[in-house]
Design an enzyme around this catalytic site. Structure first.
Site, PDB file in Angstrom:
ATOM      1  N   LYS A 240       0.844  -1.186   0.000  1.00 17.06           N
ATOM      2  CA  LYS A 240       0.000   0.000   0.000  1.00 17.06           C
ATOM      3  C   LYS A 240       0.880   1.238   0.000  1.00 17.06           C
ATOM      4  CE  LYS A 240      -3.596   2.366   2.594  1.00 17.06           C
ATOM      5  NZ  LYS A 240      -4.537   2.288   3.719  1.00 17.06           N
TER       6      LYS A 240
ATOM      7  N   LYS B 293      -2.204  -1.492  -3.825  1.00 19.84           N
ATOM      8  CA  LYS B 293      -3.076  -0.329  -3.765  1.00 19.84           C
ATOM      9  C   LYS B 293      -2.253   0.939  -3.806  1.00 19.84           C
ATOM     10  CE  LYS B 293      -6.099   1.913  -0.535  1.00 19.84           C
ATOM     11  NZ  LYS B 293      -6.504   2.020   0.826  1.00 19.84           N
TER      12      LYS B 293
HETATM   13  C1  PBG Z   1      -7.554   3.172   5.718  1.00 19.51           C
HETATM   14  C2  PBG Z   1      -7.806   3.089   4.270  1.00 19.51           C
HETATM   15  C3  PBG Z   1      -7.619   4.073   3.294  1.00 19.51           C
HETATM   16  C4  PBG Z   1      -8.113   3.547   2.106  1.00 19.51           C
HETATM   17  C5  PBG Z   1      -8.548   2.279   2.382  1.00 19.51           C
HETATM   18  N1  PBG Z   1      -8.335   1.998   3.721  1.00 19.51           N
HETATM   19  C6  PBG Z   1      -7.127   5.456   3.383  1.00 19.51           C
HETATM   20  C7  PBG Z   1      -5.749   5.772   3.764  1.00 19.51           C
HETATM   21  O1  PBG Z   1      -4.881   4.915   3.926  1.00 19.51           O
HETATM   22  O2  PBG Z   1      -5.554   6.973   3.950  1.00 19.51           O
HETATM   23  C8  PBG Z   1      -8.169   4.283   0.790  1.00 19.51           C
HETATM   24  C9  PBG Z   1      -9.191   3.804  -0.163  1.00 19.51           C
HETATM   25  C10 PBG Z   1      -9.478   4.710  -1.295  1.00 19.51           C
HETATM   26  O3  PBG Z   1      -8.852   5.778  -1.509  1.00 19.51           O
HETATM   27  O4  PBG Z   1     -10.387   4.366  -2.046  1.00 19.51           O
HETATM   28  N2  PBG Z   1      -6.238   3.077   6.138  1.00 19.51           N
END
Ligand code: PBG
Length: 323
Positions: A195, A248
């Protein structure tokens, strides 16, 4: 084979010929629909930055899940927007917390639907970080204990799969152990293993009220410039017991999806995130692109890159187009 003996256009002449040689075919089975659950009744708050997406109270969440299942989408990913936040994010593992309540509602209405739950603290902490804050640093080892509690509380409420999105080190192993200790051997972990610290999450943070109050997530989410590190992250999570490895965001990271597909032998998920969705909607509104066609092209490209499943806010739209 060279021109004029070989003419690639021969096999592109008609729709049926094109169908015969099509390498990647998207189906609703490939899709996972993310949903945002809020407390209350009859709540359907449009999310400004994500046209067509809503914060939904649980009866609507259950209804939406039912509709998605009917369209052939096998799974939803639940996010919660809690009533209260505090420094330790305790609402994230409350028995009557928003996600816990939403899980029960969906399982009640559509028992066949795979309910995946996002395991993180940022929606639940008053500072908006994905863990326990000490001054300006997130304490890794204290955080993973809480994440394990959250995962177990989701499993207790009937979640079919937990998906840690915090990017702490060692959390997959900690969660696996906690699930097993509570006899949830059969609850898989979909790890947000790779991520990135991405500006593409902007619209989500508005939807889930989860932006950090101060600082950023660079000390735990990955640097967008790195791909070897993605392999290390994924390998660690495989060893710690992950069942699905996620990359992601998706669109700017198709090379990473492809690399991870080659390196690991677990199913690979890709998250087509909020900013990717918002860009299509904005350009479509201006009349500059054909949103429906772009959506299908993007989802197909993510699958072609190697994703076995795609989390997407376009899941319903895309499934309807495939119906
Ligand atoms: C929580 C989380 C996030 C997303 C999914 N789970 C946000 C982040 O890490 O700030 C983002 C999903 C999206 O942008 O569609 N940690």
């Amino acid at each position: 084979m060279l021109f004029p003996e070989y003419r690639p256009r021969r096999m592109r002449r008609t729709e049926a010929l094109r169908r015969m040689i099509r390498e990647t075919v998207l189906t609703p089975n490939d899709l996972i629909l993310p949903l945002f659950a809020v407390h209350g009744k009859g709540v359907k708050n449009p999310i400004d930055s994500m046209p067509g997406q809503f914060q939904l109270s649980i009866e609507y969440i259950a209804e939406m899940a039912k509709e998605a299942y009917k369209l052939g989408i096998p799974a939803v990913m639940l996010f919660g927007v809690p009533k209260t936040k505090n420094a330790l994010g305790t609402e994230a593992y409350a028995k009557d917390g928003i996600v816990q309540t939403a899980i029960r509602a969906v399982k009640n209405k559509v028992p066949e639907m795979v309910v995946i739950t996002d395991v993180c603290m940022c929606q639940y902490t008053d500072h908006g970080h994905c863990g326990i804050l000490e001054k300006t640093e997130v304490n890794n080892d204290a955080t993973i204990e809480i994440l394990a509690n959250i995962a177990v509380s989701h499993a207790k409420s009937g979640s079919d799969m937990v998906a840690p999105s915090d990017m702490m080190d060692g959390r997959v192993g900690e969660i696996r152990e906690a699930l097993d200790d509570n006899s949830y051997y059969n609850i898989p972990i979909m790890s947000y293993a790779v991520k990135y610290c991405s500006a593409f999450y902007g619209p989500f943070r508005q939807a889930a009220h989860s932006a950090p109050k101060a600082g950023d997530r660079k000390s735990y989410q990955m640097d967008p410039a790195n791909i070897l590190e993605a392999v290390r992250e994924a390998s660690m999570d495989v060893e710690e017991g992950a069942d699905i490895i996620m990359v992601k965001p998706a669109l700017s990271y198709l090379d990473v999806i492809s690399k991870i597909r080659d390196e690991v032998d677990l199913p690979v998920a890709a998250y087509n995130v909020s900013g990717e969705y918002a860009m299509i909607k904005a350009a479509e509104k201006l009349g500059w692109v054909d949103g429906a066609k772009i959506t299908m092209e993007i989802l197909t490209s993510i699958k072609r890159a190697g994703a076995d499943m795609i989390l997407s806010y376009s899941a319903m739209e895309a499934a309807k187009m495939m119906a």
